[in-house]
Design a protein around this motif. Structure first.
Motif, short mmCIF file in Angstrom:
data_model
loop_
_atom_site.label_atom_id
_atom_site.label_comp_id
_atom_site.label_asym_id
_atom_site.label_seq_id
_atom_site.Cartn_x
_atom_site.Cartn_y
_atom_site.Cartn_z
N ASN A 75 1.29 -10.72 3.18
CA ASN A 75 0.88 -11.71 2.09
C ASN A 75 1.45 -10.88 0.77
O ASN A 75 1.34 -9.57 0.86
CB ASN A 75 -0.49 -11.85 2.07
N LYS A 76 1.84 -11.48 -0.14
CA LYS A 76 2.23 -11.00 -1.44
C LYS A 76 1.20 -10.83 -2.44
O LYS A 76 0.35 -11.64 -2.50
CB LYS A 76 3.25 -12.06 -2.06
N HIS A 77 1.32 -9.73 -3.35
CA HIS A 77 -0.09 -9.54 -4.21
C HIS A 77 0.71 -9.43 -5.53
O HIS A 77 1.89 -8.86 -5.19
CB HIS A 77 -0.61 -8.28 -3.42
N ILE A 78 -0.26 -9.50 -6.51
CA ILE A 78 0.35 -9.31 -7.65
C ILE A 78 -0.29 -8.25 -8.54
O ILE A 78 -1.81 -8.30 -8.64
CB ILE A 78 0.11 -10.49 -8.66
N CYS A 79 0.29 -7.05 -8.82
CA CYS A 79 -0.36 -5.99 -9.51
C CYS A 79 -1.32 -6.31 -10.72
O CYS A 79 -0.55 -6.72 -11.55
CB CYS A 79 0.42 -4.76 -9.70
N VAL A 112 2.17 -3.58 -3.09
CA VAL A 112 0.90 -3.73 -3.73
C VAL A 112 -0.36 -4.22 -2.73
O VAL A 112 0.02 -5.09 -2.01
CB VAL A 112 0.99 -4.99 -4.65
N ALA A 113 -1.25 -3.49 -2.89
CA ALA A 113 -2.59 -3.73 -2.03
C ALA A 113 -3.85 -3.97 -2.61
O ALA A 113 -3.92 -3.90 -3.74
CB ALA A 113 -2.80 -2.34 -1.25
N PHE A 130 -9.39 -5.46 -6.61
CA PHE A 130 -8.31 -5.72 -7.30
C PHE A 130 -6.79 -5.32 -6.78
O PHE A 130 -7.06 -4.32 -6.05
CB PHE A 130 -8.24 -5.18 -8.82
N ASP A 131 -5.78 -5.97 -7.52
CA ASP A 131 -4.65 -5.60 -6.63
C ASP A 131 -3.83 -4.59 -7.41
O ASP A 131 -3.87 -4.65 -8.61
CB ASP A 131 -3.65 -6.81 -6.43
#
Length: 219
Positions: free
Chosen positions: A151-155, A167-168, A189-190
């Motif tokens: 899955n994609k995450h946004i910092c 990004v986790a 939070f990412d």
């Protein structure tokens, strides 16, 4: 002349100039180009509360016309950028008293200007963040996820988009707003796992400060 440009402001200037460079390349209307340049100039000057004549001359972009000009300009600014003041292992240990035998950041982690200091201790699966608020060091220890999804995450800090290898979603444990003694709550939070890259992208420390204030109950 001393350093006077915050690391995050330097990143913001580079981002603005990247947009301006696109205008240089793609727009043939000189009036539009000039309007964009004036807008960018205002954005840059609005970052600073007070500047000397020498500093004004350094950051002024009026003479920029090409991508090469922009490259020379950013390289010239690089020598006047400052970041978070270096901190010692003793200061880190004091911040994270509850973490036993915590792994310290790599020796070269503070060699270049950075907005915040962060590192990962794989042995306990935690990511640590340190940042000064009101001239006082504040830190949080965040649990790393055990799963590896695609899955994609946004910092939250720099807005970079990446999968969980970049990004986790991390979870710091923080004191609850409740007055109950010993009450804790968990938020998430990412954030970028590579803090060096994040420090080269982040254009504002506001979200980082808000997170730390929330976690550490700072008013």
């Amino acid at each position: 002349m001393d350093t006077f440009i915050k690391k995050e402001h330097y990143n913001f200037i580079k981002k603005c100039l990247s947009d301006l460079n696109t205008t240089f390349k793609c727009c043939t209307d000189k009036n539009i180009v000039e309007t964009c340049k004036l807008s960018t100039r205002d954005q840059i000057f609005n970052l600073f509360e007070a500047l000397t004549e020498e500093q004004i001359t350094l950051i002024d972009i009026n003479t920029l016309q090409t991508a090469l000009d922009i490259d020379s300009y950013t390289k010239k600014l690089d020598g006047y950028v400052y970041g978070m003041a270096p901190i010692t292992n003793a200061q880190i240990s004091k911040l994270f008293k509850k973490e036993h035998k915590i792994k310290m950041p790599d020796s070269d982690a503070q060699d270049t200007p950075h907005v915040y200091l962060s590192w990962i201790d794989e042995s306990i699966r935690k990511l640590f963040i340190v940042y000064p608020i009101n001239d006082k060091l504040v830190g949080m220890a965040c649990r790393l996820p055990n799963s590896n999804s695609k899955n994609k995450h946004i910092c939250t800090l720099c807005h970079y988009v990446g999968d969980e290898t970049e990004v986790a979603c991390v979870s710091p444990v923080c004191k609850a707003t409740s007055s109950d003694a010993g009450a804790y709550r968990s938020i998430s939070f990412d954030v970028c796992l590579d803090s060096k890259k994040c420090n080269d992208r982040i254009t504002s420390a506001e979200k980082l400060e808000n997170l730390l204030k929330d976690v550490c109950q700072i008013k």
